[in-house]
Design an enzyme around this catalytic site. Structure first.
Site, PDB file in Angstrom:
ATOM      1  N   HIS A   1       5.654  -1.131  18.805  1.00 39.90           N
ATOM      2  CA  HIS A   1       4.991   0.062  18.252  1.00 39.90           C
ATOM      3  C   HIS A   1       3.948   0.685  19.181  1.00 39.90           C
ATOM      4  CE1 HIS A   1       6.907  -0.386  14.425  1.00 39.90           C
ATOM      5  NE2 HIS A   1       6.335  -1.545  14.166  1.00 39.90           N
TER       6      HIS A   1
ATOM      7  N   ASP B   1      -5.072  -2.065  11.364  1.00 42.72           N
ATOM      8  CA  ASP B   1      -4.101  -3.124  11.670  1.00 42.72           C
ATOM      9  C   ASP B   1      -4.121  -3.537  13.133  1.00 42.72           C
ATOM     10  OD1 ASP B   1      -3.002  -0.769  12.558  1.00 42.72           O
ATOM     11  OD2 ASP B   1      -1.033  -1.081  11.650  1.00 42.72           O
TER      12      ASP B   1
ATOM     13  N   HIS C   1      11.038  -2.683  11.131  1.00 37.00           N
ATOM     14  CA  HIS C   1      10.397  -1.379  11.353  1.00 37.00           C
ATOM     15  C   HIS C   1      11.042  -0.634  12.522  1.00 37.00           C
ATOM     16  CE1 HIS C   1       7.343  -3.969   9.400  1.00 37.00           C
ATOM     17  NE2 HIS C   1       7.029  -2.855   8.753  1.00 37.00           N
TER      18      HIS C   1
ATOM     19  N   ASP D   1      14.244  -5.241  14.356  1.00 38.81           N
ATOM     20  CA  ASP D   1      13.046  -5.433  13.526  1.00 38.81           C
ATOM     21  C   ASP D   1      13.173  -4.610  12.240  1.00 38.81           C
ATOM     22  OD1 ASP D   1       9.928  -6.372  14.261  1.00 38.81           O
ATOM     23  OD2 ASP D   1      10.035  -4.722  12.807  1.00 38.81           O
TER      24      ASP D   1
ATOM     25  N   ASP E   1      10.909  -9.981  10.499  1.00 41.18           N
ATOM     26  CA  ASP E   1      10.419  -9.462   9.216  1.00 41.18           C
ATOM     27  C   ASP E   1      11.546  -8.909   8.341  1.00 41.18           C
ATOM     28  OD1 ASP E   1      10.728  -7.413  11.040  1.00 41.18           O
ATOM     29  OD2 ASP E   1       8.667  -6.644  10.859  1.00 41.18           O
TER      30      ASP E   1
HETATM   31 FE   FE2 Z   1       8.237  -5.112  12.025  1.00 40.04          FE
END
Ligand code: FE2
Length: 351
Positions: free
Chosen positions: A115, A73, A153, A151, A241
């Site tokens: 991240h 990714d 995540h 987010d 997202d």
């Molecule tokens: Fe995300």
């Protein structure tokens, strides 16, 4: 934003490329060198697009790049060094503007790459502009920075960078289910060491949460955190997202969920930097960031999106709103949300 005329309602601050020493305030020398080496191989490979598509190149990077997360990714792309410098530079420009009092709220929707780790690209993030921006604030003498991550995540890279210190309180609201990336962000992760314990806050949620429950819980946690921590400045990450229709298929938010959270943040009347993040349904992502910008600018946008170059991409509604049309159920029971809220508030009272 452009078609609505929003750019004329804002002060546009020129961004700059982050210097190598600014990138290295967080990232390791080895990581930055690997990015540069990758760029060199990429230009030798002769493609100007996604370098991972180039067979010879893929063989070359498979050993050195993968060690630093530059695969899958985070496959190498061309001009990666330029990419990471401009993303970090945008966030640094926003941070500088707020830190020097040039403006009260600064926006960089291109930032928010939460991240990336010191030594590793992760989850589409090649640089952690957020950590670099917060380190700049600490070097300017700020001692109580609150980072709030909306987010879908977990904001793992930012949390890990500051888990050992009380100078940065990180709060992340995210989907936390078995097998869902990045896998961290449980209630029990609260920071570490003498100075960091309690200064990482995680609010793990299940699939399908809707606007009311989401913003009520977020605002409750944030207000309690601010009462106890008394931050000097807010850094907000508004990944898109979480919206209905996002291919990540997690939460069931319309624009109003994140917007209610932003309205609550504005009421705190603190200097603030707002960043983007994830968002894989591109027109809904544009809808959210334009809407949040309008709230900051105090402008009421008409529902009909004005005609512009990309107008047809906004079919079928051609409207700003993201409709609450999902049939996926909300797996967050009231009891579940109540117990999370109580657990988090109890931790915050110990700050
Ligand atoms: Fe995300």
């Amino acid at each position: 934003m452009q078609s609505y005329g929003l750019l004329h309602k804002l002060q546009i601050i020129p961004a700059f490329d982050a210097s190598e020493s600014q990138l290295r305030s967080f990232h390791s020398e080895e990581y930055i060198e690997t990015i540069k080496e990758s760029d060199a191989k990429c230009s030798k490979g002769g493609t100007n697009l996604d370098c991972s598509m180039h067979n010879n190149y893929e063989l070359d990077v498979s050993i050195s790049g993968e060690e630093y997360g530059l695969a899958y990714d985070c496959a190498p792309v061309s001009n990666m060094y330029q990419l990471i410098s401009s993303i970090a530079g945008g966030t640094l420009a926003a941070v500088n503007a707020v830190a020097t009092g040039l403006c009260k709220v600064a926006l960089n929707w291109t930032g928010g790459w939460h991240h990336a780790h010191r030594d590793e690209a992760s989850g589409y993030c090649y640089v952690n502009d957020i950590v670099i921006g917060i380190l700049e604030l600490l070097s300017r003498g700020f001692e109580r920075v609150i980072y709030i991550d909306f987010d879908l995540h977990h904001g793992d890279g930012v949390e890990a960078a500051f888990a050992h210190t009380s100078k940065v309180l990180t709060i992340s609201f995210h989907k936390h289910e078995m097998g869902f990336f990045p896998g961290t962000g449980s209630l029990k992760e609260t920071g570490w060491g003498n100075r960091g314990k309690g200064y990482a806050v995680n609010v793990p949620l299940r699939d399908g949460i809707t606007d009311g429950n989401f913003s009520e819980l977020c605002n409750s946690v944030i207000n309690e955190a601010c009462r106890n921590y008394k931050p000097q400045i807010i850094i907000g990450q508004f990944g898109a997202d979480t919206l209905i229709g996002d291919p990540m298929n997690g939460f069931n938010l319309t624009l109003e969920g994140p917007a209610n959270c932003l309205r609550n943040l504005l009421l705190l009347n603190l200097p603030m930097v707002l960043l983007g993040g994830g968002g894989y349904h591109h027109t809904n992502t544009a809808r959210l960031w334009a809407y949040l910008t309008s709230i900051v600018a105090g402008v009421q946008l008409p529902l009909d999106i004005p005609d512009h170059e990309f107008f047809l991409e906004y079919r079928p509604s051609y409207e700003l709103a993201v409709e609450a049309c999902s049939t996926r159920k909300d797996s967050n029971s009231n009891e579940h949300l109540k117990s999370i809220n109580e657990a988090v508030l109890a931790n915050l009272q110990r700050l």
